[in-house]
Design a protein around this motif. Sequence first.
Motif, PDB file in Angstrom:
ATOM      1  N   LYS A   1     -57.920  -1.783 -16.197  1.00  0.00           N
ATOM      2  CA  LYS A   1     -58.882  -1.251 -14.922  1.00  0.00           C
ATOM      3  C   LYS A   1     -58.910  -2.945 -14.097  1.00  0.00           C
ATOM      4  N   ALA A   2     -58.216  -4.013 -15.291  1.00  0.00           N
ATOM      5  CA  ALA A   2     -57.883  -4.843 -14.893  1.00  0.00           C
ATOM      6  C   ALA A   2     -56.498  -5.302 -13.371  1.00  0.00           C
ATOM      7  N   ASN A   3     -55.829  -4.468 -13.778  1.00  0.00           N
ATOM      8  CA  ASN A   3     -54.707  -3.722 -12.751  1.00  0.00           C
ATOM      9  C   ASN A   3     -53.936  -5.069 -12.769  1.00  0.00           C
ATOM     10  N   LEU A   4     -53.471  -5.037 -13.613  1.00  0.00           N
ATOM     11  CA  LEU A   4     -52.378  -6.293 -14.130  1.00  0.00           C
ATOM     12  C   LEU A   4     -51.297  -5.598 -14.679  1.00  0.00           C
ATOM     13  N   THR A   5     -50.117  -6.494 -13.723  1.00  0.00           N
ATOM     14  CA  THR A   5     -49.023  -5.718 -14.551  1.00  0.00           C
ATOM     15  C   THR A   5     -48.457  -5.824 -15.806  1.00  0.00           C
ATOM     16  N   ALA A   6     -47.472  -5.898 -16.377  1.00  0.00           N
ATOM     17  CA  ALA A   6     -47.027  -6.423 -17.664  1.00  0.00           C
ATOM     18  C   ALA A   6     -46.565  -7.162 -17.095  1.00  0.00           C
ATOM     19  N   GLU A   7     -45.688  -7.519 -16.389  1.00  0.00           N
ATOM     20  CA  GLU A   7     -44.840  -8.825 -16.038  1.00  0.00           C
ATOM     21  C   GLU A   7     -45.892 -10.450 -15.565  1.00  0.00           C
ATOM     22  N   GLN A   8     -47.094  -9.209 -14.563  1.00  0.00           N
ATOM     23  CA  GLN A   8     -48.439 -10.892 -14.863  1.00  0.00           C
ATOM     24  C   GLN A   8     -48.639 -10.917 -15.991  1.00  0.00           C
ATOM     25  N   VAL A   9     -49.566 -10.395 -16.829  1.00  0.00           N
ATOM     26  CA  VAL A   9     -49.263 -10.580 -18.186  1.00  0.00           C
ATOM     27  C   VAL A   9     -48.708 -11.306 -18.784  1.00  0.00           C
ATOM     28  N   ASP A  10     -47.232 -11.239 -18.347  1.00  0.00           N
ATOM     29  CA  ASP A  10     -46.277 -11.710 -19.680  1.00  0.00           C
ATOM     30  C   ASP A  10     -46.261 -13.188 -18.311  1.00  0.00           C
ATOM     31  N   ARG A  11     -46.689 -13.267 -17.524  1.00  0.00           N
ATOM     32  CA  ARG A  11     -46.288 -14.642 -16.635  1.00  0.00           C
ATOM     33  C   ARG A  11     -47.567 -15.583 -16.924  1.00  0.00           C
ATOM     34  N   TYR A  12     -49.230 -14.819 -17.139  1.00  0.00           N
ATOM     35  CA  TYR A  12     -49.542 -15.758 -17.464  1.00  0.00           C
ATOM     36  C   TYR A  12     -49.389 -16.577 -18.574  1.00  0.00           C
ATOM     37  N   HIS A  13     -49.021 -15.788 -19.660  1.00  0.00           N
ATOM     38  CA  HIS A  13     -48.873 -15.958 -20.660  1.00  0.00           C
ATOM     39  C   HIS A  13     -47.734 -17.528 -20.817  1.00  0.00           C
ATOM     40  N   GLU A  14     -46.943 -17.387 -19.939  1.00  0.00           N
ATOM     41  CA  GLU A  14     -45.505 -17.816 -20.491  1.00  0.00           C
ATOM     42  C   GLU A  14     -46.006 -19.495 -19.114  1.00  0.00           C
ATOM     43  N   GLN A  15     -46.840 -19.344 -18.034  1.00  0.00           N
ATOM     44  CA  GLN A  15     -46.757 -20.431 -17.200  1.00  0.00           C
ATOM     45  C   GLN A  15     -48.215 -21.130 -17.477  1.00  0.00           C
ATOM     46  N   GLY A  16     -49.833 -20.257 -18.015  1.00  0.00           N
ATOM     47  CA  GLY A  16     -50.964 -20.419 -18.255  1.00  0.00           C
ATOM     48  C   GLY A  16     -51.302 -20.435 -17.066  1.00  0.00           C
TER      49      GLY A  16
END
Length: 268
Positions: A6-21
């Motif tokens: 339900k967060a509506n986050l794509t896998a790419e967004q999740v990866d970017r969050y962890h990569e860039q902070g």
Amino acid sequence: MADANKANLTAEQVDRYHEQGFLALESFISADEVQRMRAIYDRLFADRAGRSAGDQFDLAGADEDDSAARLPQILKPSQYAPELLRSETVARVLAVLAALLGPTATMGGDHAINKPPRHGAETPWHQDEAYWDPAYTYRSLSIWIPLQEATVDNGCMQFVPGSHRGEVLPHRPIGGDPRVHGLEVVPGTIDVSAAVACPLPPGGATIHTNRTVHYASANHSDDHRRAYIVGGGTPREPVAVPREYPWRAGQQTTARAQRAQAATRTEG
Ligand SMILES: O=C(O)CCC(=O)C(=O)O
């Protein structure tokens, strides 16, 4: 348990969050929810909610008298207006926590920073963890929601990509003034030339980790720059190697801290 989908986050967004902070989302809550929250938010600041308890104060000033604050903040605004946190926002916050930090993450506190028109000060570069007890390690995030458009000109969030992978940097009270509660990274200890500004429409959100170095400029616009911020994370753990944050000692004697202590004594 919150449903991470339900967060509506794509896998790419999740990866970017962890990569860039950090991560910027154009849409986090609905336009109706923004209008509703904004009315409550403005009332809390107009009524100076939490002032006598030390929960409303000037983050960037000495805050010793009733002169207009340059960076007014309310800690735990939902304690003064529980209706602020309604199901739509809470459901989305819980889903983001589950998606980015896993099933043990829970919602923490909220706060509100309201930069007055033409007068609101900058929020200097800092890491949220610098405010917290160094006896613990944290895995947490903050969701920053603007209740009007957020631009570089009025104080949208800016982040240093990858800075969340480093240690907690040396901090000091803003401007080196021990009467100020707000903290800033000691000038000269970080290169912010690669920082990314994240302008957003009302009801969008940025998400950042407890260690991501971030900043928001002064408000040069004719409107308030209202941000509502909700945090959360996994349970904190005691640190293996003790560390000290000397900059926290001064925060025990600011005008805000004295109001908070007096309020606790009155309650007790
Ligand atoms: O709203 C601002 O000006 C700064 C917010 C901030 O530093 C935070 O949410 O951690």
